[in-house]
Design a protein around this motif. Structure first.
Motif, PDB file in Angstrom:
ATOM      1  N   CYS A 171      53.444   5.664  24.928  1.00 14.27           N
ATOM      2  CA  CYS A 171      52.786   6.696  24.108  1.00 14.27           C
ATOM      3  C   CYS A 171      53.509   6.790  22.778  1.00 14.27           C
ATOM      4  O   CYS A 171      54.715   6.534  22.701  1.00 14.27           O
ATOM      5  N   SER A 221      53.826   9.583  21.063  1.00 15.53           N
ATOM      6  CA  SER A 221      54.661  10.783  21.162  1.00 15.53           C
ATOM      7  C   SER A 221      54.301  11.462  22.481  1.00 15.53           C
ATOM      8  O   SER A 221      53.316  11.093  23.128  1.00 15.53           O
ATOM      9  N   CYS A 272      52.969  14.459  24.652  1.00 17.33           N
ATOM     10  CA  CYS A 272      52.193  15.700  24.559  1.00 17.33           C
ATOM     11  C   CYS A 272      52.877  16.767  25.423  1.00 17.33           C
ATOM     12  O   CYS A 272      53.375  16.460  26.517  1.00 17.33           O
ATOM     13  N   SER A 329      55.669   8.192  31.156  1.00 19.60           N
ATOM     14  CA  SER A 329      55.333   7.446  29.934  1.00 19.60           C
ATOM     15  C   SER A 329      56.634   7.060  29.237  1.00 19.60           C
ATOM     16  O   SER A 329      57.697   7.620  29.526  1.00 19.60           O
ATOM     17  N   GLY A 362      49.701   6.972  30.070  1.00 17.88           N
ATOM     18  CA  GLY A 362      50.064   6.316  28.840  1.00 17.88           C
ATOM     19  C   GLY A 362      48.901   6.160  27.843  1.00 17.88           C
ATOM     20  O   GLY A 362      47.937   6.906  27.889  1.00 17.88           O
ATOM     21  N   ARG A 372      48.180  17.356  20.582  1.00 17.53           N
ATOM     22  CA  ARG A 372      47.458  16.107  20.342  1.00 17.53           C
ATOM     23  C   ARG A 372      47.498  15.816  18.848  1.00 17.53           C
ATOM     24  O   ARG A 372      47.607  16.737  18.032  1.00 17.53           O
TER      25      ARG A 372
END
Ligand code: SF4
Length: 380
Positions: A19, A21, A23, A30, A70, A137
């Protein structure tokens, strides 16, 4: 390794854990993205496919392929192609890629068009910017309609959107407004998940320390679920699973394999698989996964499920479907009669309006869908 694997074709899940970043609400496994980390991970993933293929070549015969994460859209289309190319695909196999809205670009879709991906699952989550900020997000609601339009222009006729509801401050009206915006996008499929904050997530920790707003109460959430269901039904969608809605014929083939007790192959760190009678879960750690694969091990610590375990799994998953389970099929699979064995429970739950027996099908009533776990628990 001699194994009594099930015959194919199988549902195949590939986990891409990277990812950009993290969340705030997420507690999935992840890992931070870098080209180097991704390249190393893909080598392991291909090696894991080799291990299964060497054990039994039929295991790489795919009824469906699902790239989940992911953020699988961090793979470039060549990498998607290389992975898809490892599988012999059943005709019309559903091949889904979870995609971050920000990665829907003309360039990416042009290249994705050269792969067999034929279904996109888009992590929209909400079309309200305050929700998106809360969920941390990176996209904005105003970007989404153009992204969907672009997918359509590139020929994607099977789009699934994710929605998370039950955020702090939400109620039936706010959900109704959000759903109207989703419906205006006319997706073929909607997965609507109730926000739950795991203690491991950043928001969960903040909530525990009184630094984040409280989640809505149960009555509010039950009312929101009723609005969700009714709004989607009124718009012509089928409510086919507790959290999933589709246009007729657009249920997720891949996920139906989970819910109907079919075998599936899980590949990648933290991926889970079911090759009856075995269930296995790969380690949720890059290092441990790499060690496992380099040692030539697959299906680590696989659990051999006895008939009782398989029976309970079948009930827990099958009763999530609004069509429920077929009692004749249950008898054929497990050699026992659920209607006889659980006669008392079925009668009582039916009298309470929580279960319905229609012909040979046993299913949850619409009133039971929001409290499914406790109702299903009584039948195990
Ligand atoms: S919610 Fe999805 S994109 Fe966000 S951190 Fe979790 S896996 Fe990554």
């Amino acid at each position: 390794m001699e194994q009594d694997f099930p015959p194919g074709p199988l549902a195949v899940y590939l986990h891409i854990p990277f990812c950009l970043s993290r969340c705030g609400y997420c507690s999935f496994f992840s890992a931070p993205f870098s080209i180097r980390a991704k390249t190393g991970y893909l080598k392991l993933l291909h090696r894991e496919i080799d291990l299964f293929c060497n054990a039994k070549p039929e295991l790489v015969w795919a009824a469906s392929i699902y790239f989940g994460g992911g953020t699988p859209s961090l793979l470039n289309p060549d990498e998607v192609n290389a992975l898809c190319g490892r599988f012999q695909k059943a005709p019309e196999a559903e091949i889904t890629l979870e995609i971050n809205p920000l990665q829907i670009t003309e360039n990416y879709l042009t290249q994705l068009g050269q792969t067999p991906v034929n279904r996109l699952s888009i992590g929209v989550q909400s079309l309200d910017d305050a929700d998106l900020r809360y969920l941390e997000r990176r996209h904005h609601s105003a970007q989404i309609p153009d992204k969907i339009k672009l997918c359509r222009e590139f020929g994607y006729v099977n789009l699934s959107l994710d929605l998370i509801y039950g955020l702090p401050g939400s109620d039936q009206d706010s959900l109704r407004r959000n759903l109207e915006r989703f419906l205006a996008l006319n997706p073929e499929h909607l997965s609507a998940y109730l926000l739950t904050l795991d203690e491991e997530s950043a928001l969960g920790r903040k909530l525990r320390h009184g630094e984040a707003p409280e989640l809505p109460g149960e009555d509010n959430l039950a009312a929101q679920y009723a609005v969700l269901r009714q709004t989607m039904l009124d718009a012509g969608y089928e409510h086919y699973e507790i959290s999933n809605f589709c246009r007729p014929g657009r249920a997720s083939c891949h996920n139906l394999a989970y819910w109907t007790g079919q075998p599936y192959l899980g590949l990648g760190a933290a991926a889970a698989g079911f090759l009856p009678p075995r269930r296995y879960t790969n380690p949720a750690s890059m290092e441990a996964y790499a060690r496992q694969i380099m040692q030539g091990t697959f299906m680590p610590h696989a659990q051999i499920c006895d008939a009782e375990h398989l029976r309970k799994d079948y009930l827990m998953m099958g009763l999530r479907l609004t069509d429920g389970i077929d009692l004749a099929e249950y008898r054929e699979r497990f050699g026992c009669d659920l209607a006889d064995e659980k006669n008392k429970e079925i009668t009582r739950l039916s009298q309470l309006g929580l279960l319905e027996l229609a012909g040979t099908r046993l299913r949850l009533s619409s009133a039971a869908l929001f409290v499914s776990n406790s109702v299903i628990g009584e039948l195990l």
